[in-house]
Design a protein around this motif. Sequence first.
Motif, mmCIF file in Angstrom:
data_model
loop_
_atom_site.group_PDB
_atom_site.id
_atom_site.type_symbol
_atom_site.label_atom_id
_atom_site.label_comp_id
_atom_site.label_asym_id
_atom_site.label_seq_id
_atom_site.Cartn_x
_atom_site.Cartn_y
_atom_site.Cartn_z
ATOM 1 N N CYS A 193 21.862 -8.721 35.074
ATOM 2 C CA CYS A 193 22.168 -7.302 34.852
ATOM 3 C C CYS A 193 23.668 -7.068 34.916
ATOM 4 N N GLN A 194 24.319 -7.688 35.878
ATOM 5 C CA GLN A 194 25.767 -7.531 36.032
ATOM 6 C C GLN A 194 26.517 -8.164 34.862
ATOM 7 N N LYS A 195 26.001 -9.275 34.358
ATOM 8 C CA LYS A 195 26.632 -9.931 33.211
ATOM 9 C C LYS A 195 26.555 -9.040 31.970
ATOM 10 N N ILE A 196 25.395 -8.436 31.747
ATOM 11 C CA ILE A 196 25.246 -7.530 30.608
ATOM 12 C C ILE A 196 26.109 -6.293 30.805
ATOM 13 N N ALA A 197 26.142 -5.797 32.051
ATOM 14 C CA ALA A 197 26.982 -4.643 32.363
ATOM 15 C C ALA A 197 28.445 -4.950 32.068
ATOM 16 N N ALA A 198 28.880 -6.162 32.380
ATOM 17 C CA ALA A 198 30.269 -6.541 32.128
ATOM 18 C C ALA A 198 30.588 -6.496 30.633
ATOM 19 N N LYS A 199 29.629 -6.861 29.805
ATOM 20 C CA LYS A 199 29.825 -6.760 28.351
ATOM 21 C C LYS A 199 29.949 -5.301 27.924
ATOM 22 N N ILE A 200 29.122 -4.450 28.522
ATOM 23 C CA ILE A 200 29.176 -3.022 28.215
ATOM 24 C C ILE A 200 30.523 -2.443 28.620
ATOM 25 N N LEU A 201 31.041 -2.899 29.753
ATOM 26 C CA LEU A 201 32.292 -2.364 30.294
ATOM 27 C C LEU A 201 33.486 -2.612 29.387
ATOM 28 N N ARG A 202 33.384 -3.584 28.497
ATOM 29 C CA ARG A 202 34.498 -3.880 27.588
ATOM 30 C C ARG A 202 34.657 -2.807 26.510
ATOM 31 N N ASN A 203 33.638 -2.006 26.326
ATOM 32 C CA ASN A 203 33.587 -1.088 25.194
ATOM 33 C C ASN A 203 33.892 0.343 25.602
ATOM 34 N N SER A 204 33.977 1.210 24.623
ATOM 35 C CA SER A 204 34.314 2.613 24.864
ATOM 36 C C SER A 204 33.173 3.344 25.549
ATOM 37 N N SER A 205 33.414 3.861 26.740
ATOM 38 C CA SER A 205 32.383 4.625 27.449
ATOM 39 C C SER A 205 32.057 5.919 26.711
ATOM 40 N N VAL A 206 33.036 6.476 25.997
ATOM 41 C CA VAL A 206 32.806 7.703 25.230
ATOM 42 C C VAL A 206 31.876 7.413 24.053
ATOM 43 N N ALA A 207 32.122 6.317 23.362
ATOM 44 C CA ALA A 207 31.260 5.946 22.237
ATOM 45 C C ALA A 207 29.854 5.595 22.713
ATOM 46 N N ILE A 208 29.751 4.940 23.865
ATOM 47 C CA ILE A 208 28.437 4.595 24.417
ATOM 48 C C ILE A 208 27.652 5.859 24.732
ATOM 49 N N SER A 209 28.308 6.850 25.303
ATOM 50 C CA SER A 209 27.653 8.129 25.593
ATOM 51 C C SER A 209 27.125 8.768 24.310
ATOM 52 N N SER A 210 27.924 8.717 23.246
ATOM 53 C CA SER A 210 27.490 9.255 21.961
ATOM 54 C C SER A 210 26.312 8.476 21.395
ATOM 55 N N ALA A 211 26.338 7.154 21.571
ATOM 56 C CA ALA A 211 25.235 6.323 21.085
ATOM 57 C C ALA A 211 23.936 6.652 21.807
ATOM 58 N N ILE A 212 24.010 6.878 23.120
ATOM 59 C CA ILE A 212 22.820 7.251 23.889
ATOM 60 C C ILE A 212 22.219 8.550 23.340
ATOM 61 N N LYS A 213 23.062 9.545 23.094
ATOM 62 C CA LYS A 213 22.587 10.821 22.550
ATOM 63 C C LYS A 213 21.913 10.623 21.201
ATOM 64 N N ALA A 214 22.536 9.842 20.336
ATOM 65 C CA ALA A 214 21.996 9.647 18.992
ATOM 66 C C ALA A 214 20.677 8.885 19.015
ATOM 67 N N ILE A 215 20.599 7.843 19.828
ATOM 68 C CA ILE A 215 19.360 7.060 19.911
ATOM 69 C C ILE A 215 18.232 7.904 20.495
ATOM 70 N N ASN A 216 18.514 8.631 21.568
ATOM 71 C CA ASN A 216 17.492 9.484 22.180
ATOM 72 C C ASN A 216 16.984 10.546 21.217
ATOM 73 N N ALA A 217 17.862 11.037 20.354
ATOM 74 C CA ALA A 217 17.478 12.120 19.436
ATOM 75 C C ALA A 217 16.337 11.708 18.516
ATOM 76 N N ASN A 218 16.265 10.432 18.200
ATOM 77 C CA ASN A 218 15.209 9.954 17.307
ATOM 78 C C ASN A 218 13.820 10.110 17.905
ATOM 79 N N PHE A 219 13.749 10.251 19.227
ATOM 80 C CA PHE A 219 12.456 10.339 19.901
ATOM 81 C C PHE A 219 12.132 11.751 20.372
ATOM 82 N N ASN A 220 12.936 12.718 19.983
ATOM 83 C CA ASN A 220 12.699 14.107 20.384
ATOM 84 C C ASN A 220 12.114 14.896 19.224
ATOM 85 N N ASP A 221 10.959 15.509 19.435
ATOM 86 C CA ASP A 221 10.312 16.299 18.395
ATOM 87 C C ASP A 221 11.207 17.453 17.960
ATOM 88 N N GLY A 222 11.251 17.673 16.661
ATOM 89 C CA GLY A 222 12.002 18.813 16.130
ATOM 90 C C GLY A 222 13.488 18.571 15.992
#
Length: 260
Positions: A193-222
């Motif tokens: 888990c920490q190894k994968i987290a370290a890979k995530i840490l290399r990237n933009s936290s702002v872009a990751i937040s946007s990606a979470i919103k976009a991915i979640n939106a696909n599963f929300n009705d309407g």
Amino acid sequence: MTYKNILSTHQNSITTITINRPKKLNALNRETIQELHNALEIAELDKRTKVIIITGSGEKAFVAGADISEFADFDVTEGTKLAAKGQALLFDFIENLSKPVIAAINGFALGGGLELALACHFRLASDNAKMGLPEVSLGVIPGYGGTQRLPQLIGKGRAMELIMSASMIDATTAEEYGLVNHVVYQEELIPLCQKIAAKILRNSSVAISSAIKAINANFNDGINGFEIEIKEFGNCFGTADFEEGTTAFLEKRKANFPGE
């Protein structure tokens, strides 16, 4: 903050939250749900935290279910409120956090425990893990999002069978179903888990937040997930992280994202 039922530690931009009720196999009661909410909220607001890991104490259980003694005598109104409050306070709350949440399933993840793992953004499991939603064996159904998130991950037919039979599956089967991303020996679980987290840490936290919103939106009705993706994609162009990321790429150097 001092907690009775959980532990929260921070190291190398990772907050690790451990459900710490080993004598109860880390079962979720109302107090634990509230403490988890509080710890997650603090981690969400903490600029030092970029990734969150949730796990259970000991070697037997992630979370072996909900504390049934708390609601065994509830009526219809009380049961409805229990599910609504729990979903809002913890399960939906986790799913919509702006920071990646990894479930480290280190043993039994049953009922509310599996629903907790399902609410996380992705899951890893130890080879001794067992997962299931056995609620129908108690005359009730999963009430913390299990009937919705499980089919999204493993398909309607498999979810129907798992829920209706109240069966457990092992970690290997969970990986085959797409319920967990990786299965490792227990002692390797948190390090991976920490190894994968370290890979995530290399990237933009702002872009990751946007990606979470976009991915979640696909599963929300309407909600049109493509429209949310377009909006979040456009928003990225106004961030310091985008400027740094593109500049670093063109200059052929490693990006140093400011997180803004």
